[in-house]
Scaffold this motif. Structure first.
Motif, PDB file in Angstrom:
ATOM      1  N   LYS A 184       1.038  -1.129  -0.107  1.00  0.00           N
ATOM      2  CA  LYS A 184       0.056  -0.128  -0.040  1.00  0.00           C
ATOM      3  C   LYS A 184       0.986   1.150   0.055  1.00  0.00           C
ATOM      4  O   LYS A 184       0.490   2.113  -0.668  1.00  0.00           O
ATOM      5  CB  LYS A 184      -0.991   0.065   1.246  1.00  0.00           C
ATOM      6  N   ARG A 185       2.059   1.233   0.846  1.00  0.00           N
ATOM      7  CA  ARG A 185       2.830   2.217   0.943  1.00  0.00           C
ATOM      8  C   ARG A 185       3.602   2.646  -0.593  1.00  0.00           C
ATOM      9  O   ARG A 185       3.551   3.702  -0.927  1.00  0.00           O
ATOM     10  CB  ARG A 185       4.017   2.337   1.854  1.00  0.00           C
ATOM     11  N   LEU A 186       4.052   1.648  -1.234  1.00  0.00           N
ATOM     12  CA  LEU A 186       4.458   1.704  -2.418  1.00  0.00           C
ATOM     13  C   LEU A 186       3.541   2.390  -3.533  1.00  0.00           C
ATOM     14  O   LEU A 186       3.909   3.029  -4.430  1.00  0.00           O
ATOM     15  CB  LEU A 186       5.059   0.459  -2.871  1.00  0.00           C
ATOM     16  N   GLN A 187       2.260   1.615  -3.430  1.00  0.00           N
ATOM     17  CA  GLN A 187       1.231   2.398  -4.319  1.00  0.00           C
ATOM     18  C   GLN A 187       1.016   3.774  -4.060  1.00  0.00           C
ATOM     19  O   GLN A 187       0.816   4.351  -5.079  1.00  0.00           O
ATOM     20  CB  GLN A 187      -0.137   1.448  -4.196  1.00  0.00           C
ATOM     21  N   SER A 188       1.080   4.132  -2.784  1.00  0.00           N
ATOM     22  CA  SER A 188       0.949   5.406  -2.601  1.00  0.00           C
ATOM     23  C   SER A 188       1.835   6.453  -3.081  1.00  0.00           C
ATOM     24  O   SER A 188       1.704   7.609  -3.852  1.00  0.00           O
ATOM     25  CB  SER A 188       0.742   5.675  -1.068  1.00  0.00           C
ATOM     26  N   GLU A 189       3.130   5.721  -2.855  1.00  0.00           N
ATOM     27  CA  GLU A 189       4.613   6.838  -3.427  1.00  0.00           C
ATOM     28  C   GLU A 189       4.548   6.966  -4.788  1.00  0.00           C
ATOM     29  O   GLU A 189       4.783   7.593  -5.391  1.00  0.00           O
ATOM     30  CB  GLU A 189       5.603   6.060  -2.825  1.00  0.00           C
ATOM     31  N   PHE A 190       4.020   5.852  -5.713  1.00  0.00           N
ATOM     32  CA  PHE A 190       4.017   5.829  -6.981  1.00  0.00           C
ATOM     33  C   PHE A 190       2.863   5.858  -7.572  1.00  0.00           C
ATOM     34  O   PHE A 190       2.585   5.831  -9.056  1.00  0.00           O
ATOM     35  CB  PHE A 190       4.560   4.388  -7.615  1.00  0.00           C
ATOM     36  N   THR A 191       1.808   6.872  -6.987  1.00  0.00           N
ATOM     37  CA  THR A 191       0.623   7.314  -7.687  1.00  0.00           C
ATOM     38  C   THR A 191       0.699   8.159  -8.881  1.00  0.00           C
ATOM     39  O   THR A 191       0.101   7.737 -10.133  1.00  0.00           O
ATOM     40  CB  THR A 191      -0.216   8.058  -6.822  1.00  0.00           C
ATOM     41  N   VAL A 192       1.705   8.975  -8.914  1.00  0.00           N
ATOM     42  CA  VAL A 192       1.708   9.819 -10.160  1.00  0.00           C
ATOM     43  C   VAL A 192       2.315   9.043 -11.149  1.00  0.00           C
ATOM     44  O   VAL A 192       1.916   8.985 -12.366  1.00  0.00           O
ATOM     45  CB  VAL A 192       2.869  10.906  -9.842  1.00  0.00           C
ATOM     46  N   GLU A 193       3.377   8.013 -11.018  1.00  0.00           N
ATOM     47  CA  GLU A 193       3.763   7.292 -12.248  1.00  0.00           C
ATOM     48  C   GLU A 193       2.961   6.283 -12.521  1.00  0.00           C
ATOM     49  O   GLU A 193       2.839   6.254 -13.951  1.00  0.00           O
ATOM     50  CB  GLU A 193       5.168   6.476 -11.703  1.00  0.00           C
ATOM     51  N   LEU A 194       1.994   5.856 -11.730  1.00  0.00           N
ATOM     52  CA  LEU A 194       0.898   4.793 -12.364  1.00  0.00           C
ATOM     53  C   LEU A 194       0.080   5.497 -13.267  1.00  0.00           C
ATOM     54  O   LEU A 194      -0.355   5.097 -14.165  1.00  0.00           O
ATOM     55  CB  LEU A 194       0.437   4.073 -11.055  1.00  0.00           C
ATOM     56  N   ALA A 195      -0.401   6.914 -12.794  1.00  0.00           N
ATOM     57  CA  ALA A 195      -1.314   7.457 -13.520  1.00  0.00           C
ATOM     58  C   ALA A 195      -0.741   7.807 -14.879  1.00  0.00           C
ATOM     59  O   ALA A 195      -1.449   7.797 -15.744  1.00  0.00           O
ATOM     60  CB  ALA A 195      -1.697   8.816 -12.845  1.00  0.00           C
ATOM     61  N   ARG A 196       0.502   8.125 -14.914  1.00  0.00           N
ATOM     62  CA  ARG A 196       1.102   8.440 -16.243  1.00  0.00           C
ATOM     63  C   ARG A 196       0.923   7.499 -17.163  1.00  0.00           C
ATOM     64  O   ARG A 196       0.938   7.452 -18.466  1.00  0.00           O
ATOM     65  CB  ARG A 196       2.523   8.855 -16.046  1.00  0.00           C
ATOM     66  N   LEU A 197       1.459   6.165 -16.509  1.00  0.00           N
ATOM     67  CA  LEU A 197       1.553   4.930 -17.498  1.00  0.00           C
ATOM     68  C   LEU A 197       0.309   4.692 -17.897  1.00  0.00           C
ATOM     69  O   LEU A 197       0.039   4.268 -19.287  1.00  0.00           O
ATOM     70  CB  LEU A 197       1.992   3.827 -16.498  1.00  0.00           C
ATOM     71  N   ARG A 198      -0.819   4.798 -16.807  1.00  0.00           N
ATOM     72  CA  ARG A 198      -2.277   4.460 -17.759  1.00  0.00           C
ATOM     73  C   ARG A 198      -2.410   5.641 -18.781  1.00  0.00           C
ATOM     74  O   ARG A 198      -3.344   5.158 -19.732  1.00  0.00           O
ATOM     75  CB  ARG A 198      -3.310   4.478 -16.361  1.00  0.00           C
ATOM     76  N   GLY A 199      -2.269   6.789 -18.608  1.00  0.00           N
ATOM     77  CA  GLY A 199      -2.351   7.864 -19.503  1.00  0.00           C
ATOM     78  C   GLY A 199      -1.721   7.523 -20.769  1.00  0.00           C
ATOM     79  O   GLY A 199      -2.232   7.594 -21.936  1.00  0.00           O
ATOM     80  N   ASN A 200      -0.644   7.323 -20.725  1.00  0.00           N
ATOM     81  CA  ASN A 200       0.246   6.883 -21.770  1.00  0.00           C
ATOM     82  C   ASN A 200      -0.437   5.522 -22.755  1.00  0.00           C
ATOM     83  O   ASN A 200      -0.479   5.496 -23.980  1.00  0.00           O
ATOM     84  CB  ASN A 200       1.663   6.362 -21.549  1.00  0.00           C
ATOM     85  N   LEU A 201      -0.807   4.614 -21.937  1.00  0.00           N
ATOM     86  CA  LEU A 201      -1.557   3.495 -22.453  1.00  0.00           C
ATOM     87  C   LEU A 201      -2.948   3.727 -23.475  1.00  0.00           C
ATOM     88  O   LEU A 201      -3.247   3.349 -24.383  1.00  0.00           O
ATOM     89  CB  LEU A 201      -1.939   2.263 -21.530  1.00  0.00           C
ATOM     90  N   ASP A 202      -3.718   4.549 -22.493  1.00  0.00           N
ATOM     91  CA  ASP A 202      -4.776   5.284 -23.301  1.00  0.00           C
ATOM     92  C   ASP A 202      -4.534   6.128 -24.427  1.00  0.00           C
ATOM     93  O   ASP A 202      -5.373   6.156 -25.503  1.00  0.00           O
ATOM     94  CB  ASP A 202      -5.431   6.201 -22.092  1.00  0.00           C
ATOM     95  N   ALA A 203      -3.393   6.767 -24.379  1.00  0.00           N
ATOM     96  CA  ALA A 203      -2.868   7.496 -25.585  1.00  0.00           C
ATOM     97  C   ALA A 203      -2.861   6.593 -26.661  1.00  0.00           C
ATOM     98  O   ALA A 203      -3.204   6.852 -27.866  1.00  0.00           O
ATOM     99  CB  ALA A 203      -1.792   8.631 -25.522  1.00  0.00           C
ATOM    100  N   VAL A 204      -1.995   5.455 -26.502  1.00  0.00           N
ATOM    101  CA  VAL A 204      -1.425   4.618 -27.545  1.00  0.00           C
ATOM    102  C   VAL A 204      -2.688   4.043 -28.032  1.00  0.00           C
ATOM    103  O   VAL A 204      -2.986   3.747 -29.140  1.00  0.00           O
ATOM    104  CB  VAL A 204      -0.813   3.464 -26.847  1.00  0.00           C
ATOM    105  N   THR A 205      -3.685   3.533 -27.217  1.00  0.00           N
ATOM    106  CA  THR A 205      -5.063   2.985 -27.486  1.00  0.00           C
ATOM    107  C   THR A 205      -5.751   3.887 -28.637  1.00  0.00           C
ATOM    108  O   THR A 205      -6.342   3.198 -29.690  1.00  0.00           O
ATOM    109  CB  THR A 205      -5.682   2.547 -26.517  1.00  0.00           C
ATOM    110  N   ALA A 206      -6.048   5.061 -28.388  1.00  0.00           N
ATOM    111  CA  ALA A 206      -6.713   5.908 -29.109  1.00  0.00           C
ATOM    112  C   ALA A 206      -5.820   6.263 -30.410  1.00  0.00           C
ATOM    113  O   ALA A 206      -6.593   6.279 -31.276  1.00  0.00           O
ATOM    114  CB  ALA A 206      -6.790   7.350 -28.408  1.00  0.00           C
ATOM    115  N   ARG A 207      -4.536   6.285 -30.481  1.00  0.00           N
ATOM    116  CA  ARG A 207      -3.866   6.602 -31.402  1.00  0.00           C
ATOM    117  C   ARG A 207      -4.117   5.383 -32.738  1.00  0.00           C
ATOM    118  O   ARG A 207      -3.991   5.537 -33.586  1.00  0.00           O
ATOM    119  CB  ARG A 207      -2.426   7.106 -31.361  1.00  0.00           C
ATOM    120  N   THR A 208      -3.960   4.081 -31.927  1.00  0.00           N
ATOM    121  CA  THR A 208      -3.959   2.953 -32.902  1.00  0.00           C
ATOM    122  C   THR A 208      -5.402   3.010 -33.464  1.00  0.00           C
ATOM    123  O   THR A 208      -5.315   2.500 -34.575  1.00  0.00           O
ATOM    124  CB  THR A 208      -3.789   1.707 -31.865  1.00  0.00           C
TER     125      THR A 208
END
Length: 594
Positions: A184-208
C-alpha cells in the motif's frame, strides 16, 4: 464483496513469486548477482496497476477443454501432484515420478546451500508462506526443467496457502500484515507514475484506433520519390553522325528541373506484389534532337509534359517456393526480373546496366526459376506498351514490337555474380520506333537499316560483378548484337535489300565504393564504349571511329530519406565520330523518398 476475493489482487505477486520458486525449475537455474526475496518480488510486481479479478474469466476452464485433455481435475495440494497430472514434457526433458513432500525449513533440502543466489528467496517462501515441496530424498532439484502442468499445480497450492493466511482470524497481528502495508505504501508513493503509465496506454490505444480508421489500405503501401536536378551541358557543336562534320552550333544552357513518382504497392498474400506507378516530370531529354546524339541521355528521363502517366503496372506472384511469375501491362523490364549485376548506381542511361536489357521492356509476362542458392534462370516476353495495347495490323501482343529475353545467373558465393543472357528483338514496319540498342548508342547502331525498315536482332550478353571487399566492387559487361533487315531498307531511302545484316558491340567496366565516408554513400565510376555499329551490309550506315563514355558520381546520404548526388559524364568522339567535339554533362541530383 467477500474478504478473500478483495484480498487476492494484493497477494498475487507473492503467489507468482512463490510458484516460480517452489518448483524445481524455479529461478535457481540462472546465475544472478543478487539474492531476491519473495517480499521484494511481490513489492516490485505490485507497482503495476492492479489487475482485475475479472481477467481470470478469460482462461478456459479445464472442464471445457477438448476431449482427450490430460487434465481431469484440479489438484488442491502440492503433495502428490505429479501423480495426479499427466505432463506433456518436451522430448529432451527427463521426466520424474518422484512424489514431493511439504518442507517446513529450507535446511531440509540437502542440495540447497546458503551460498546459492536464491537461498534467501527459498527460505522466505518456506518459512513465511509454507508452500514449497521437496522430494522424498531431501532434495530440491532446482535445475530440473518445469513443465506447465507442474506450474499450474504449484500455483494452485500457493493460492490455497495464501488464502488460508488471508482468512486467518489473527491476520491483523500476523507477519503478513507487513507485506500488505509495504504494498500500500509503494502504491501511494508511485501514484503519479502509475497514473502517467495509464495515460500513456490510453493515448496509444486512441492513436491505434485512429490509424486503423484513417490508414490508406490494409494491403497497399504508398511509396513516393521527388527529385530536383540541376543539369548543365558543355560542347561546341551539335554532334553529327559518323563520317560527317558538325555544322550546327550548340546553344544548350543550364537547366533546373524535377520529377515526381508515386508507387502503390499492394499485397494480397504477403508474398505477391501489385505495383501501380504514376510519374510526372518535365526533365528535358538531352538526345538526338537537341545535341545530335542519345549518348548523353541520363537514366531518369521520362518526360511526360508535366502530366501524370502510368509508367509501371504489373503483378508479381509466387507459383511455388522456386518459381516466381510476372504479368505486366506496362513498365516491366528485363532488369527487374533478374539481376543486372552492376554494382554502380549510375546517373547515365548507358552506365546503369548492359544495353541488351533494354530490348525487352513494356508489357507481357515473365517467369523466374531458382534451381538452388547459386543458379537461377529468368525468361520474359515483353513488348512496347503502345504496341501490345494496339489492335491494328502490325501491332498487338504477338505482331508488334517485342523482346524475348532469358538470363542464366550464377552466384557461386556472395562475392561473385555472373550473368549470361540472350534476347531476340523484333520491330515491325513502319514507324514502330526501331531501336536495337535501347537509345544508348549511335544513331546507326539503334536503326542499322533505317527507321522505316522492319528489323530483328539477336543479342548476347555477358556481365559480371565481383566484390573484393565490403567497400569495393568491380563490374562490367560485354555484348554483341546481330541485326537483320526484315524488309527492304529502300523503304528508309537506303541502298540495300531485305536480309541485310549488321554487327553491334558494346562493353563497359564499372567500379563502386559503397558506404564511403558514411553508410549509404557511394562513389562510382563507369568507363566503356556505347553500342557501336562495327559492320553493316549498308556501307553508308557504319561507325568508323570509337566513342568512349567516362562517368563519375558521389552519392551522399543525408539520412534515410534524403540524398544528394553530384556527378558528371563525358562523351569522347560522340556518335563514334572523331569529327565531333567531346560533350561534358555535369549535374546535381537531390532525391527525397517517402
Amino acid at each position: 464483496m467477500p474478504k478473500l476475493t478483495w484480498s487476492l489482487p494484493h497477494v498475487t505477486p507473492a503467489a507468482i513469486a512463490a510458484a516460480f520458486l517452489l518448483t524445481p525449475n524455479g529461478l535457481a537455474n540462472e546465475s544472478q548477482p543478487k539474492s531476491t526475496t519473495a517480499q521484494e518480488l511481490s513489492i516490485a510486481v505490485e507497482l503495476l496497476p492492479p489487475i482485475s479479478v475479472g481477467v481470470m474469466e478469460q482462461v478456459t476452464p479445464a472442464s471445457q477443454l477438448l476431449p482427450g485433455s490430460p487434465i481431469t481435475e484440479s489438484p488442491t495440494s502440492t503433495q502428490g501432484f505429479e501423480n495426479e497430472l499427466t505432463p506433456n514434457i518436451e522430448p529432451n526433458i527427463e521426466q520424474t515420478n518422484d512424489s514431493m513432500a511439504q518442507v517446513t525449513s529450507v535446511s531440509q533440502l540437502s542440495d540447497v546451500q546458503p551460498t546459492d543466489w536464491a537461498f534467501q528467496a527459498l527460505q522466505s517462501i518456506v518459512e513465511r508462506y509454507g508452500c514449497m515441496a521437496g522430494y522424498p530424498d531431501g532434495t530440491y532439484r532446482g535445475n530440473r526443467p518445469l513443465n506447465r502442468y507442474e506450474f499450474a499445480a504449484a500455483l494452485n497450492a500457493c493460492f490455497d496457502q495464501l488464502s488460508k493466511i488471508i482468512l486467518a482470524p489473527n491476520l491483523a497481528s500476523s507477519y503478513f500484515k507487513e507485506d500488505l502495508e509495504a504494498i500500500k505504501r509503494l502504491q501511494s508513493e508511485f501514484t503519479v507514475e502509475l497514473a502517467r503509465l495509464r495515460g500513456n496506454l490510453d493515448a496509444v490505444t486512441a492513436r491505434t484506433a485512429e490509424v486503423e480508421i484513417t490508414e490508406f489500405s490494409t494491403t497497399t503501401k504508398l511509396n513516393g520519390e521527388v527529385d530536383f536536378i540541376l543539369i548543365d551541358y558543355f560542347t561546341d557543336n551539335k554532334a553529327a553522325p559518323c563520317c560527317s562534320s558538325p555544322n550546327q552550333d550548340d546553344s544548350l544552357t543550364t537547366t533546373f528541373t524535377g520529377l515526381a513518382l508515386l508507387s502503390f504497392d499492394t499485397s494480397f498474400t504477403g508474398k505477391d506484389l501489385l505495383r501501380t506507378r504514376i510519374d510526372t516530370t518535365d526533365v528535358p531529354e538531352f538526345n538526338n534532337p537537341l545535341d545530335g546524339t542519345d549518348m548523353t541521355l541520363y537514366d531518369f528521363e521520362t518526360d511526360t509534359d508535366q502530366e501524370f502517366v502510368i509508367t509501371e503496372l504489373y503483378y508479381r506472384f509466387p507459383i511455388s517456393d522456386r518459381i516466381q511469375a510476372h504479368i505486366a501491362a506496362a513498365g516491366l523490364s528485363a532488369d527487374e526480373i533478374t539481376d543486372p549485376l552492376n554494382p554502380v548506381s549510375a546517373l547515365s542511361r548507358f552506365g546503369v546496366h548492359n544495353p541488351v536489357y533494354r530490348l525487352a521492356e513494356g508489357g507481357g509476362a515473365a517467369i523466374r526459376y531458382q534451381f538452388n542458392d547459386s543458379i537461377r534462370i529468368s525468361v520474359a516476353y515483353l513488348g512496347s506498351a503502345a504496341s501490345i495495347s494496339n489492335p491494328t495490323e502490325g501491332n498487338g501482343l504477338f505482331n508488334g514490337q517485342f523482346g524475348a529475353f532469358t538470363q542464366l545467373t550464377l552466384t557461386p558465393n556472395q562475392r561473385l555474380g555472373i550473368g549470361l543472357n540472350y534476347v531476340h528483338y523484333y520491330s515491325p514496319e513502319p514507324n514502330s520506333g526501331v531501336d536495337v540498342t535501347g537509345s544508348t548508342g549511335s544513331q546507326f547502331s539503334q536503326a542499322p537499316f533505317g527507321d522505316q525498315t522492319a528489323t530483328s536482332a539477336n543479342g548476347f550478353g555477358l556481365q559480371g560483378r565481383y566484390r573484393l571487399s565490403p567497400g569495393f566492387a568491380l563490374g562490367g559487361w560485354l555484348s554483341y548484337i546481330n541485326a537483320n533487315a526484315e524488309s527492304s531498307p529502300r523503304q528508309s531511302g537506303l541502298d540495300g535489300s531485305k536480309g541485310a545484316k549488321a554487327d553491334i558491340w558494346t562493353w563497359a567496366i564499372t567500379m563502386a565504393f559503397p558506404d564511403l565516408g558514411k553508410e549509404g554513400n557511394e562513389l562510382g565510376f563507369v568507363f566503356g564504349m556505347p553500342p557501336r555499329l562495327a559492320e553493316n551490309d549498308i556501307n553508308s550506315r557504319q561507325d568508323s571511329d570509337v566513342s568512349y563514355h567516362l562517368e563519375t558520381f558521389y552519392r551522399y546520404q543525408i539520412n534515410d530519406n534524403i540524398s544528394i548526388t553530384p556527378g558528371l559524364f563525358v562523351i569522347l568522339s560522340p556518335e563514334h565520330n572523331s569529327n565531333n567535339n567531346s560533350i561534358v554533362v555535369p549535374m546535381v541530383k537531390t532525391k527525397f523518398i517517402f
